[in-house]
Design a protein around this motif. Structure first.
Motif, short mmCIF file in Angstrom:
data_model
loop_
_atom_site.label_atom_id
_atom_site.label_comp_id
_atom_site.label_asym_id
_atom_site.label_seq_id
_atom_site.Cartn_x
_atom_site.Cartn_y
_atom_site.Cartn_z
N SER A 239 0.76 -1.02 -0.42
CA SER A 239 0.26 0.46 -0.12
C SER A 239 0.89 1.23 -0.04
O SER A 239 1.88 1.20 -0.04
CB SER A 239 -0.77 -0.27 0.62
N TYR A 240 0.24 2.41 -0.39
CA TYR A 240 0.94 3.75 -0.28
C TYR A 240 -0.17 4.38 0.86
O TYR A 240 -1.28 4.85 0.45
CB TYR A 240 1.29 4.24 -1.01
N ASN A 241 0.22 4.80 2.23
CA ASN A 241 -0.35 6.07 3.49
C ASN A 241 -1.73 5.01 3.08
O ASN A 241 -2.83 6.17 2.91
CB ASN A 241 -0.19 7.30 2.55
N GLY A 242 -1.85 3.94 3.07
CA GLY A 242 -3.31 3.48 3.43
C GLY A 242 -4.08 2.50 2.29
O GLY A 242 -5.34 2.71 1.80
N TYR A 243 -3.59 3.15 1.19
CA TYR A 243 -4.29 3.04 0.02
C TYR A 243 -4.15 2.13 -0.96
O TYR A 243 -2.26 1.64 -0.91
CB TYR A 243 -4.61 3.97 -1.23
N PRO A 244 -4.63 0.85 -0.33
CA PRO A 244 -4.16 -0.82 -0.96
C PRO A 244 -3.51 -0.35 -3.17
O PRO A 244 -3.89 0.41 -3.47
CB PRO A 244 -5.18 -1.50 -1.27
N ILE A 245 -2.18 -1.69 -3.24
CA ILE A 245 -1.75 -0.74 -4.12
C ILE A 245 -1.61 -2.33 -4.94
O ILE A 245 -1.66 -3.77 -4.52
CB ILE A 245 -0.10 -0.76 -4.31
N GLY B 30 -6.53 5.75 -8.43
CA GLY B 30 -8.15 5.68 -7.96
C GLY B 30 -8.62 7.68 -8.09
O GLY B 30 -7.63 8.02 -7.27
N ALA B 31 -9.64 8.09 -8.35
CA ALA B 31 -9.93 9.09 -8.53
C ALA B 31 -9.77 9.62 -7.20
O ALA B 31 -9.19 10.49 -6.94
CB ALA B 31 -11.83 9.58 -9.16
N TYR B 32 -10.99 9.06 -6.43
CA TYR B 32 -10.42 9.35 -5.02
C TYR B 32 -9.17 9.32 -4.16
O TYR B 32 -8.47 9.88 -3.31
CB TYR B 32 -11.67 8.27 -4.41
N ALA B 33 -8.45 8.15 -4.16
CA ALA B 33 -7.49 7.97 -3.69
C ALA B 33 -5.76 9.20 -4.37
O ALA B 33 -5.20 9.58 -3.47
CB ALA B 33 -6.23 7.09 -4.32
N ALA B 34 -6.17 9.31 -5.74
CA ALA B 34 -5.96 10.48 -5.88
C ALA B 34 -5.59 12.03 -5.58
O ALA B 34 -4.84 12.64 -5.83
CB ALA B 34 -5.64 10.77 -7.68
N LYS B 35 -6.34 12.59 -5.62
CA LYS B 35 -7.78 13.81 -4.16
C LYS B 35 -7.30 13.65 -3.32
O LYS B 35 -6.79 14.51 -2.76
CB LYS B 35 -9.03 13.27 -4.95
N HIS C 161 4.67 -2.38 2.96
CA HIS C 161 4.14 -3.54 2.40
C HIS C 161 2.78 -3.28 4.20
O HIS C 161 2.95 -3.17 5.14
CB HIS C 161 4.71 -4.49 4.08
N GLY C 162 1.39 -4.12 3.56
CA GLY C 162 0.31 -4.34 4.05
C GLY C 162 -0.14 -3.04 4.05
O GLY C 162 0.32 -1.97 3.10
N LEU C 163 -1.38 -2.63 4.87
CA LEU C 163 -2.08 -1.87 4.39
C LEU C 163 -2.06 -1.18 5.74
O LEU C 163 -3.00 -1.16 6.76
CB LEU C 163 -4.06 -2.39 4.62
N ASP D 285 -11.81 3.68 -6.49
CA ASP D 285 -11.66 4.66 -6.72
C ASP D 285 -10.78 5.09 -5.86
O ASP D 285 -10.14 5.50 -5.78
CB ASP D 285 -13.45 5.34 -6.09
N ARG D 286 -10.45 4.19 -4.27
CA ARG D 286 -9.88 4.36 -3.56
C ARG D 286 -8.47 3.61 -3.89
O ARG D 286 -7.78 2.57 -2.51
CB ARG D 286 -10.49 4.54 -2.53
N ALA D 287 -8.02 2.78 -4.36
CA ALA D 287 -7.34 2.02 -4.93
C ALA D 287 -6.16 2.37 -5.94
O ALA D 287 -6.42 3.57 -6.74
CB ALA D 287 -7.24 1.02 -5.41
N ILE D 288 -4.80 1.79 -5.75
CA ILE D 288 -4.20 2.18 -7.33
C ILE D 288 -3.65 0.87 -8.06
O ILE D 288 -3.40 -0.42 -6.62
CB ILE D 288 -2.80 2.89 -5.97
N PHE D 289 -3.32 1.56 -8.61
CA PHE D 289 -3.45 0.06 -10.04
C PHE D 289 -2.12 0.35 -10.23
O PHE D 289 -1.39 0.53 -10.79
CB PHE D 289 -4.35 0.14 -11.18
N THR D 290 -1.40 -1.52 -10.43
CA THR D 290 -0.35 -1.42 -11.55
C THR D 290 -0.33 -2.68 -12.22
O THR D 290 -1.30 -4.02 -12.00
CB THR D 290 1.15 -1.17 -10.70
N THR D 291 1.51 -3.34 -12.97
CA THR D 291 0.90 -4.35 -13.46
C THR D 291 0.61 -5.55 -12.32
O THR D 291 1.70 -5.49 -11.29
CB THR D 291 1.78 -4.59 -14.34
#
Length: 408
Positions: free
Chosen positions: A106-112, A144-149, A163-165, A209-215
């Motif tokens: 995660s990054y600052n509580g937002y899941p990757i 996600g829009a909310y995560a970016a905001k 590592h972790g949430l 909206d509250r997540a971070i997506f990658t490969t």
């Protein structure tokens, strides 16, 4: 004196008690409105929470935990399964689309979340990103829009996960970017694996909206040395037809440590659990309604006791029983109506103020501008309660002789 002017004068004459009664009605209505908006958010989230993916495959454990973590990004995953399972699922004729899913950082509580970018087309159709483009290489992410905001990140920014949430992670500073060096913030691989933002998703009105997506391979790249055993967290499956889900379950039941879960059933179990928990809230709501009705009743009974001589004088001056009746009923309805309008406004303001908190912690999307049949029921019920509470003092004044009223 007209009936309207009499009502306004009477209410204003006892403004302290009238204001308290209005506030009682306002608080009750606002509380019910917030509950109604929250319930609608839960139901709508349950309906579109998993999109077309009627089946999810993951490690053996709680099926609700698997579904909540996969689609709602709540809680921890049930574990990992072999990446070979994904290959087997994709080869099945019972599957229309299948996407591997990796998470745990995660990054600052937002899941990757690692998933193939084609996932967005399958679930949301051809939608344009708010900014930038989808990821294609390891280390590239879209937000996600909310995560970016909430994180205040833009396309081109870079960061380091954790590592972790947890409330961890590190945003790369300009000095680190220009110098090409990164001071390690920890002793694990997460502190040296850099993510670069390539795009911002449009508002999807789902937990995505509250997540971070990658490969999908980000987890393998972060944890070097695990390449020989490329595990994934879950598999999202869109079955080929209605019967395919059962056939697919039969095919995979023989694999040790793997469970096949019907998304709709797991979500229904969660909703049913929420409904059972809401019974306590319903009891509190009923108590608030009773207290508001008693407040209206006591206010009007006190008003009737104070105005006995005034009502008697009105009757002696020729005002009819109906006029007296309407004066008492009207006062109760005016107070109730004012409380109702203020309660509706306050309830929606409360929904607006709570929407980010509820969405951040539980993935419940509240639409504070939503108006539904519930509002009409709440309004009709409030007016009815005000009307019933007004009957007792109104009947008392209606039945008394005018001379007796005046002498009282």
């Amino acid at each position: 004196m007209s009936l309207f002017h009499l009502l306004i004068r009477n209410i204003w004459h006892r403004k302290a008690l009238s204001i308290l009664t209005v506030l009682s009605v306002t608080a009750t209505v606002a509380f019910i409105i917030v509950l109604s908006l929250s319930k609608a958010g839960v139901e709508q989230g349950a309906e579109k929470g998993y999109g077309p993916f009627d089946v999810v495959i993951g490690a053996v454990g709680s099926d609700t935990q698997l579904v909540l973590n996969t689609f709602y990004h709540v809680g921890a995953p049930t574990g990992n399964i072999s990446g070979n399972t994904l290959d087997k699922v994709k080869e099945s004729s019972e599957v229309d689309r299948a996407y591997g899913f990796t998470t745990g950082d995660s990054y600052n509580g937002y899941p990757i979340i690692g998933i193939e970018p084609e996932y967005f087309m399958t679930r949301y159709g051809d939608q344009r990103l708010s900014d930038g483009s989808l990821y294609s290489n390891t280390g590239e992410v879209v937000l996600g829009a909310y995560a970016a905001k909430m994180l205040q990140l833009r396309v081109g920014d870079t960061f380091y996960g954790a590592h972790g949430l947890v409330e961890g992670g590190h945003l790369e500073s300009e000095e680190e970017e220009e110098g090409g060096e990164h001071e390690e913030h920890g002793d694990d691989a997460h502190s040296i694996f850099k993510y670069t933002i390539t795009g911002i998703l449009p508002k999807l009105n789902t937990p995505d909206d509250r997540a971070i997506f990658t490969t999908m391979d980000y987890a393998w790249a972060v944890h070097e040395g695990a390449d020989h055993n490329k595990e994934i967290t879950a598999i999202l499956v869109k079955p080929a037809n209605l019967l395919s889900a059962q056939q697919l379950r039969s095919e995979l039941e023989s694999i040790n440590g793997v469970q096949v879960v019907y998304s709709s059933k797991a979500v229904a179990d969660v909703v049913n659990l929420v409904d059972k928990g809401s019974e306590i809230v319903d009891m509190i709501t009923i108590l608030c309604i009773v207290l508001a009705a008693i407040s209206i009743l006591l206010s009007l009974v006190a008003a009737a006791s104070e105005r006995t001589k005034d009502v008697g004088l009105l009757r002696l001056l020729g005002k009819s029983r109906g006029f007296v009746w309407m004066a008492m009923i009207g006062e109760g309805l005016v107070i109730t109506s004012i409380g109702l309008v203020l309660g509706l406004l306050l309830g929606h303001v409360g929904g607006y103020l709570l929407q980010d908190t509820l969405f951040s912690y539980a993935g419940i999307q509240i639409n504070p501008l939503q108006w539904s049949l519930d509002h009409l029921i709440i309004a009709a019920g409030t007016i009815f309660i005000g009307l019933v509470a007004s009957f007792v003092p109104a009947i008392r004044m209606y039945r008394m002789d005018p001379l007796t009223l005046f002498k009282a």
